[in-house]
Design an enzyme around this catalytic site. Structure first.
Site, PDB file in Angstrom:
ATOM      1  N   ARG A  61       1.010  -1.308  -0.101  1.00  0.00           N
ATOM      2  CA  ARG A  61      -0.004   0.106   0.022  1.00  0.00           C
ATOM      3  C   ARG A  61       0.908   1.276   0.091  1.00  0.00           C
ATOM      4  NH1 ARG A  61      -2.442  -2.867   4.487  1.00  0.00           N
ATOM      5  NH2 ARG A  61      -1.437  -1.353   5.760  1.00  0.00           N
ATOM      6  N   ARG A  91       4.302   5.372 -16.877  1.00  0.00           N
ATOM      7  CA  ARG A  91       5.007   5.352 -18.175  1.00  0.00           C
ATOM      8  C   ARG A  91       6.315   6.021 -18.253  1.00  0.00           C
ATOM      9  NH1 ARG A  91      -0.006   8.310 -21.294  1.00  0.00           N
ATOM     10  NH2 ARG A  91      -1.564   6.565 -21.049  1.00  0.00           N
ATOM     11  N   CYS A 124      -7.317   2.820 -12.722  1.00  0.00           N
ATOM     12  CA  CYS A 124      -7.260   4.057 -11.942  1.00  0.00           C
ATOM     13  C   CYS A 124      -9.047   4.167 -11.552  1.00  0.00           C
ATOM     14  CB  CYS A 124      -7.228   5.425 -12.772  1.00  0.00           C
ATOM     15  SG  CYS A 124      -5.590   5.672 -13.138  1.00  0.00           S
ATOM     16  N   GLU A 146     -11.970   7.329  -5.186  1.00  0.00           N
ATOM     17  CA  GLU A 146     -12.002   6.965  -3.835  1.00  0.00           C
ATOM     18  C   GLU A 146     -13.188   7.139  -3.216  1.00  0.00           C
ATOM     19  OE1 GLU A 146     -10.371   5.379  -0.253  1.00  0.00           O
ATOM     20  OE2 GLU A 146      -9.108   5.706  -2.387  1.00  0.00           O
ATOM     21  N   ARG A 170      -4.036   7.127  -3.782  1.00  0.00           N
ATOM     22  CA  ARG A 170      -3.753   5.733  -3.132  1.00  0.00           C
ATOM     23  C   ARG A 170      -3.278   4.904  -4.181  1.00  0.00           C
ATOM     24  NH1 ARG A 170      -6.733   5.774   2.345  1.00  0.00           N
ATOM     25  NH2 ARG A 170      -7.932   7.713   2.280  1.00  0.00           N
ATOM     26  N   ARG A 180      -1.585   5.873   8.273  1.00  0.00           N
ATOM     27  CA  ARG A 180      -1.269   4.865   8.859  1.00  0.00           C
ATOM     28  C   ARG A 180      -0.122   5.410   9.679  1.00  0.00           C
ATOM     29  NH1 ARG A 180      -3.145  -0.331   8.031  1.00  0.00           N
ATOM     30  NH2 ARG A 180      -2.033  -0.627   9.851  1.00  0.00           N
TER      31      ARG A 180
END
Length: 126
Positions: free
Chosen positions: A6, A62, A74, A77, A89, A115
């Protein structure tokens, strides 16, 4: 073994160049900290919050040598009230020999607050 890595970062503005640059920075750091090779990547999912729509963040891949054939998607969220704004993210699924606790998840800029518990295990300061 297959593991997921992640990562998240933020941008200051809904600007194409900034979104691509910060996504590339995040991807490069995820790869570096986890010794990932493009041929070991199963797929990459990239999401952005609703306040970002200037470009597809997958364009950043790319710029990475050898990543032409890595599948990437893509998406938007979930729009949760009080969520971190201008956030990108990444979920990178890879083949690796690392144990789950040895995966280095990467959070940059304001995304560190998502986090903070994982920041204690980081190998290096970014």
């Amino acid at each position: 073994m297959i593991r997921a890595i992640r990562g998240a970062t933020t941008v200051s503005d809904n600007d194409e160049q900034e979104i691509i640059a910060e996504t590339e920075r995040l991807l490069v750091e995820m790869v570096r900290q986890n010794d990932v090779r493009a041929e070991d990547v199963v797929s990459v999912l990239i999401s952005m919050t609703d306040d970002l729509n200037a470009t597809f963040p997958a364009k950043a891949m790319r710029h990475l040598d050898g990543w032409t054939y890595v599948p990437v998607m893509c998406m938007r969220e979930i729009n949760v009230p009080q969520a971190l704004p201008k956030c990108i993210r990444v979920m990178m699924t890879v083949h690796t020999k690392r144990a789950q606790q040895d995966i280095q998840h990467v959070y940059l800029r304001d995304a560190i607050q998502l986090r903070p518990d994982l920041q204690l295990t980081k190998k290096s300061e970014i």
